[in-house]
Design a protein around this motif. Structure first.
Motif, PDB file in Angstrom:
ATOM      1  N   ASN A 254       0.828  -1.211   0.000  1.00  0.00           N
ATOM      2  CA  ASN A 254       0.000   0.000   0.000  1.00  0.00           C
ATOM      3  C   ASN A 254       0.860   1.258   0.000  1.00  0.00           C
ATOM      4  O   ASN A 254       0.565   2.235  -0.697  1.00  0.00           O
ATOM      5  CB  ASN A 254      -0.913   0.003   1.228  1.00  0.00           C
ATOM      6  CG  ASN A 254      -1.791   1.224   1.289  1.00  0.00           C
ATOM      7  OD1 ASN A 254      -2.628   1.449   0.423  1.00  0.00           O
ATOM      8  ND2 ASN A 254      -1.593   2.043   2.314  1.00  0.00           N
ATOM      9  N   ARG A 256       3.868   1.552  -1.170  1.00  0.00           N
ATOM     10  CA  ARG A 256       4.477   1.696  -2.494  1.00  0.00           C
ATOM     11  C   ARG A 256       3.454   2.198  -3.506  1.00  0.00           C
ATOM     12  O   ARG A 256       3.803   2.958  -4.424  1.00  0.00           O
ATOM     13  CB  ARG A 256       5.075   0.362  -2.942  1.00  0.00           C
ATOM     14  CG  ARG A 256       6.256  -0.060  -2.091  1.00  0.00           C
ATOM     15  CD  ARG A 256       6.865  -1.373  -2.531  1.00  0.00           C
ATOM     16  NE  ARG A 256       7.929  -1.772  -1.622  1.00  0.00           N
ATOM     17  CZ  ARG A 256       8.712  -2.835  -1.795  1.00  0.00           C
ATOM     18  NH1 ARG A 256       8.540  -3.609  -2.848  1.00  0.00           N
ATOM     19  NH2 ARG A 256       9.650  -3.116  -0.918  1.00  0.00           N
ATOM     20  N   LYS A 257       2.220   1.794  -3.362  1.00  0.00           N
ATOM     21  CA  LYS A 257       1.168   2.295  -4.245  1.00  0.00           C
ATOM     22  C   LYS A 257       1.030   3.812  -4.093  1.00  0.00           C
ATOM     23  O   LYS A 257       0.969   4.550  -5.084  1.00  0.00           O
ATOM     24  CB  LYS A 257      -0.159   1.605  -3.919  1.00  0.00           C
ATOM     25  CG  LYS A 257      -1.316   2.064  -4.794  1.00  0.00           C
ATOM     26  CD  LYS A 257      -2.587   1.247  -4.549  1.00  0.00           C
ATOM     27  CE  LYS A 257      -3.248   1.624  -3.248  1.00  0.00           C
ATOM     28  NZ  LYS A 257      -4.608   1.018  -3.135  1.00  0.00           N
ATOM     29  N   ARG A 258       1.020   4.266  -2.866  1.00  0.00           N
ATOM     30  CA  ARG A 258       0.896   5.708  -2.611  1.00  0.00           C
ATOM     31  C   ARG A 258       2.130   6.467  -3.085  1.00  0.00           C
ATOM     32  O   ARG A 258       2.044   7.642  -3.449  1.00  0.00           O
ATOM     33  CB  ARG A 258       0.677   5.943  -1.118  1.00  0.00           C
ATOM     34  CG  ARG A 258      -0.646   5.389  -0.590  1.00  0.00           C
ATOM     35  CD  ARG A 258      -0.781   5.587   0.904  1.00  0.00           C
ATOM     36  NE  ARG A 258      -0.744   6.997   1.267  1.00  0.00           N
ATOM     37  CZ  ARG A 258      -0.740   7.441   2.532  1.00  0.00           C
ATOM     38  NH1 ARG A 258      -0.761   6.571   3.527  1.00  0.00           N
ATOM     39  NH2 ARG A 258      -0.713   8.716   2.782  1.00  0.00           N
ATOM     40  N   TYR A 260       4.199   5.481  -5.751  1.00  0.00           N
ATOM     41  CA  TYR A 260       4.403   5.430  -7.199  1.00  0.00           C
ATOM     42  C   TYR A 260       3.296   6.084  -8.021  1.00  0.00           C
ATOM     43  O   TYR A 260       3.573   6.637  -9.093  1.00  0.00           O
ATOM     44  CB  TYR A 260       4.574   3.979  -7.661  1.00  0.00           C
ATOM     45  CG  TYR A 260       5.958   3.432  -7.437  1.00  0.00           C
ATOM     46  CD1 TYR A 260       7.052   3.941  -8.125  1.00  0.00           C
ATOM     47  CD2 TYR A 260       6.171   2.403  -6.522  1.00  0.00           C
ATOM     48  CE1 TYR A 260       8.321   3.442  -7.917  1.00  0.00           C
ATOM     49  CE2 TYR A 260       7.443   1.895  -6.302  1.00  0.00           C
ATOM     50  CZ  TYR A 260       8.516   2.423  -7.002  1.00  0.00           C
ATOM     51  OH  TYR A 260       9.765   1.933  -6.789  1.00  0.00           O
ATOM     52  N   CYS A 261       2.056   6.022  -7.568  1.00  0.00           N
ATOM     53  CA  CYS A 261       0.955   6.551  -8.397  1.00  0.00           C
ATOM     54  C   CYS A 261       1.132   8.021  -8.764  1.00  0.00           C
ATOM     55  O   CYS A 261       0.994   8.383  -9.939  1.00  0.00           O
ATOM     56  CB  CYS A 261      -0.385   6.320  -7.698  1.00  0.00           C
ATOM     57  SG  CYS A 261      -1.036   4.646  -7.976  1.00  0.00           S
ATOM     58  N   CYS A 271      -5.628   4.360  -9.295  1.00  0.00           N
ATOM     59  CA  CYS A 271      -4.415   3.869  -8.630  1.00  0.00           C
ATOM     60  C   CYS A 271      -4.695   2.531  -7.954  1.00  0.00           C
ATOM     61  O   CYS A 271      -5.589   2.411  -7.116  1.00  0.00           O
ATOM     62  CB  CYS A 271      -3.942   4.895  -7.601  1.00  0.00           C
ATOM     63  SG  CYS A 271      -2.435   4.414  -6.740  1.00  0.00           S
ATOM     64  N   SER A 272      -3.933   1.527  -8.302  1.00  0.00           N
ATOM     65  CA  SER A 272      -4.086   0.198  -7.700  1.00  0.00           C
ATOM     66  C   SER A 272      -2.775  -0.559  -7.816  1.00  0.00           C
ATOM     67  O   SER A 272      -1.870  -0.166  -8.568  1.00  0.00           O
ATOM     68  CB  SER A 272      -5.199  -0.587  -8.395  1.00  0.00           C
ATOM     69  OG  SER A 272      -4.798  -0.941  -9.712  1.00  0.00           O
ATOM     70  N   LEU A 273      -2.658  -1.644  -7.082  1.00  0.00           N
ATOM     71  CA  LEU A 273      -1.471  -2.488  -7.179  1.00  0.00           C
ATOM     72  C   LEU A 273      -1.352  -3.080  -8.579  1.00  0.00           C
ATOM     73  O   LEU A 273      -0.240  -3.307  -9.074  1.00  0.00           O
ATOM     74  CB  LEU A 273      -1.530  -3.607  -6.142  1.00  0.00           C
ATOM     75  CG  LEU A 273      -1.607  -3.195  -4.661  1.00  0.00           C
ATOM     76  CD1 LEU A 273      -1.573  -4.438  -3.782  1.00  0.00           C
ATOM     77  CD2 LEU A 273      -0.477  -2.248  -4.295  1.00  0.00           C
ATOM     78  N   LEU A 276       0.038  -0.560 -11.228  1.00  0.00           N
ATOM     79  CA  LEU A 276       1.469  -0.324 -11.062  1.00  0.00           C
ATOM     80  C   LEU A 276       2.319  -1.563 -11.326  1.00  0.00           C
ATOM     81  O   LEU A 276       3.539  -1.465 -11.435  1.00  0.00           O
ATOM     82  CB  LEU A 276       1.748   0.169  -9.634  1.00  0.00           C
ATOM     83  CG  LEU A 276       1.237   1.571  -9.304  1.00  0.00           C
ATOM     84  CD1 LEU A 276       1.293   1.809  -7.809  1.00  0.00           C
ATOM     85  CD2 LEU A 276       2.056   2.627 -10.037  1.00  0.00           C
ATOM     86  N   ILE A 278       2.739  -3.959  -9.193  1.00  0.00           N
ATOM     87  CA  ILE A 278       3.401  -4.321  -7.942  1.00  0.00           C
ATOM     88  C   ILE A 278       3.179  -5.787  -7.580  1.00  0.00           C
ATOM     89  O   ILE A 278       3.974  -6.386  -6.853  1.00  0.00           O
ATOM     90  CB  ILE A 278       2.923  -3.385  -6.813  1.00  0.00           C
ATOM     91  CG1 ILE A 278       3.484  -1.980  -7.047  1.00  0.00           C
ATOM     92  CG2 ILE A 278       3.333  -3.887  -5.440  1.00  0.00           C
ATOM     93  CD1 ILE A 278       3.050  -0.950  -6.027  1.00  0.00           C
ATOM     94  N   GLU A 387      -7.018  -6.787  -3.360  1.00  0.00           N
ATOM     95  CA  GLU A 387      -5.584  -6.486  -3.326  1.00  0.00           C
ATOM     96  C   GLU A 387      -4.930  -7.152  -2.120  1.00  0.00           C
ATOM     97  O   GLU A 387      -3.857  -7.770  -2.232  1.00  0.00           O
ATOM     98  CB  GLU A 387      -5.365  -4.972  -3.275  1.00  0.00           C
ATOM     99  CG  GLU A 387      -5.629  -4.252  -4.583  1.00  0.00           C
ATOM    100  CD  GLU A 387      -5.480  -2.747  -4.452  1.00  0.00           C
ATOM    101  OE1 GLU A 387      -4.960  -2.118  -5.390  1.00  0.00           O
ATOM    102  OE2 GLU A 387      -5.894  -2.197  -3.406  1.00  0.00           O
TER     103      GLU A 387
END
Length: 433
Positions: A254, A256-258, A260-261, A271-273, A276, A278, A387
């Motif tokens: 989570n 990393r999602k915040r 990279y997006c 925005c989701s895993l 990206l 991930i 997720e």
């Protein structure tokens, strides 16, 4: 009258020329510390780089692509900087009779809370703290100035040099160019402020600071593993303490999602895993950003530690981020007790001031001023149930080993009455004494 004017003109012109020469000499003197005027493609420059055990200046790729142009510019800048000569001339002559001191290695991965743990060490004025020193080697690979196959060995060698108060060229280049490395180390930040934003910083100055701290160093790293650190103990016989930080893979994913997006300009609603990548298996991914790589790293390192090899005894402590976040002051005291260091009042004050305030609206990438308890469970409000379950499918075995519970239902995700961690049953905190 005409002759007088001529004399005045000649005297004025002479003064101007003399002043210009003095200014040029001063500028040249300053720049000669960092730059050489010969182009980077010359044989002498290339031979100087290729002669270094860390560096291999590969043939640059085509500069037609924008990233190729950027990489080429960085290559030119690195090649032109005289830190190569400065390092080989000064740092390699550093006496081996340096202060031995304590070497603290924070072993972590990206977005696992390592900045918080690192700051607990950075706030101790008796420690020379380095923020992501192995970023320097990563940069060399990115600039095509080192072959990927040599990366692991180069990281190990760089770590050995830094631990011996030797600061080679790639490290100095990274300090000069990567402001985060300067800003996140109180020692380097103060040193750079005194030296015109690091323009005059050099290996000799860093070595003097290292000795001033009696060789006591702390390094926060997201690119190392146990094998990277092993030579420091077995071959260099240094006093090394390893703080192995792990975090719930769902929380790490989570975070990393915040991270990279916004950088990939993905709208929040998209925005989701999955967007990206991930959750993909990317065995050759250099940046270690996937859940697959993170969990494999945890699997490898924890299992190696559980084997309790002789060389690791007395040098290793496992820390779960969730435990540190829930009771930061208690675990800080526990960490310092393991390190054999007195808990400095400045550290205690920082922990109290920076782990309770609710600033989860902050957009800072490496922010530590937040409510640490909320930070540990914020993923339960951000990840979808699908997720979270997909992360569990990839990491279920190591999650169970480290006391992270799987979700039973979609309602459990946001029901904070349902715990997602259990006490560790593999030796409390796996401290080997």
């Amino acid at each position: 009258m005409t002759m007088s004017r001529g004399v005045i003109f000649i005297v004025t012109a002479s003064i101007f020329v003399l002043f210009s020469l003095l200014m040029y000499t001063e500028v040249l003197s300053r720049h000669s510390k960092w730059f050489e005027h010969a182009p980077p493609e010359t044989i002498s420059q290339r031979s100087r780089l290729n002669g270094h055990p860390f560096l291999h200046l590969a043939r640059p790729e085509s500069t037609n692509h924008a990233s190729g142009v950027s990489r080429r510019m960085k290559q030119r800048r690195y090649s032109a900087m005289n830190i190569t000569k400065l390092t080989f001339a000064d740092a390699e002559r550093v006496s081996t009779a340096h202060p031995v001191g304590l070497k603290i290695m924070v072993l972590a991965r990206m977005r696992t809370g390592s900045t918080l743990l690192g700051e607990i060490l950075n706030q101790n004025p008796s420690l020379f703290y380095l923020f992501e020193p192995l970023h320097a080697t990563d940069s060399m690979v990115h600039m095509r100035m080192m072959e990927l196959s040599k990366m692991e060995a180069s990281m190990a060698m760089l770590l050995r040099k830094l631990s011996n108060c030797i600061f080679p060229s790639e490290f100095m280049y990274d300090i000069y160019n990567w402001r985060i490395a300067r800003g996140k180390s109180s020692t380097i930040r103060d040193m750079c402020e005194a030296k015109f934003k690091c323009n005059k910083a050099n290996p000799t100055l860093f070595n003097a600071q290292c000795k001033r701290h009696k060789g006591n160093m702390a390094m926060k790293m997201i690119r190392a593993n146990l094998e990277t650190i092993k030579p420091l103990i077995l071959e260099d016989h240094l006093n090394v303490k390893i703080l192995h930080l792990v975090r719930d893979p769902r929380a790490t994913a989570n975070s990393r999602k915040r991270f990279y997006c916004p950088r990939k300009k993905i709208p929040p609603e998209q925005c989701s895993l999955y967007a990206l990548g991930i959750l993909e298996n990317e065995p050759n991914l250099l940046k270690y950003k996937t859940v697959h790589k993170y969990c494999q790293w945890m699997r490898d390192t924890v299992q190696a530690a559980l084997a309790r090899p002789e060389w690791l005894r007395g040098h290793y402590k496992l820390i779960r981020y969730e435990d540190l976040a829930l009771e930061p002051l208690r675990f800080t005291k526990d960490i310092y007790n393991f390190l054999g260091l007195p808990l400095h009042p400045q550290v205690t004050e920082w922990v109290r001031a920076n782990t309770q305030e609710n600033t989860n609206k902050s957009s800072k990438v490496f922010n530590t001023r937040k409510n640490s308890t909320q930070a540990a469970i914020s993923w339960r409000n951000s990840l979808t149930f699908k997720e979270a379950k997909d992360v569990e499918k990839k990491c279920g075995d190591v999650m169970e080993l480290l006391g992270y519970r799987s979700l039973g239902s979609e309602e459990d995700l946001t029901n904070y009455e349902v715990p997602v961690t259990s006490p560790l049953d593999i030796g409390a905190d796996i401290s080997f004494t």
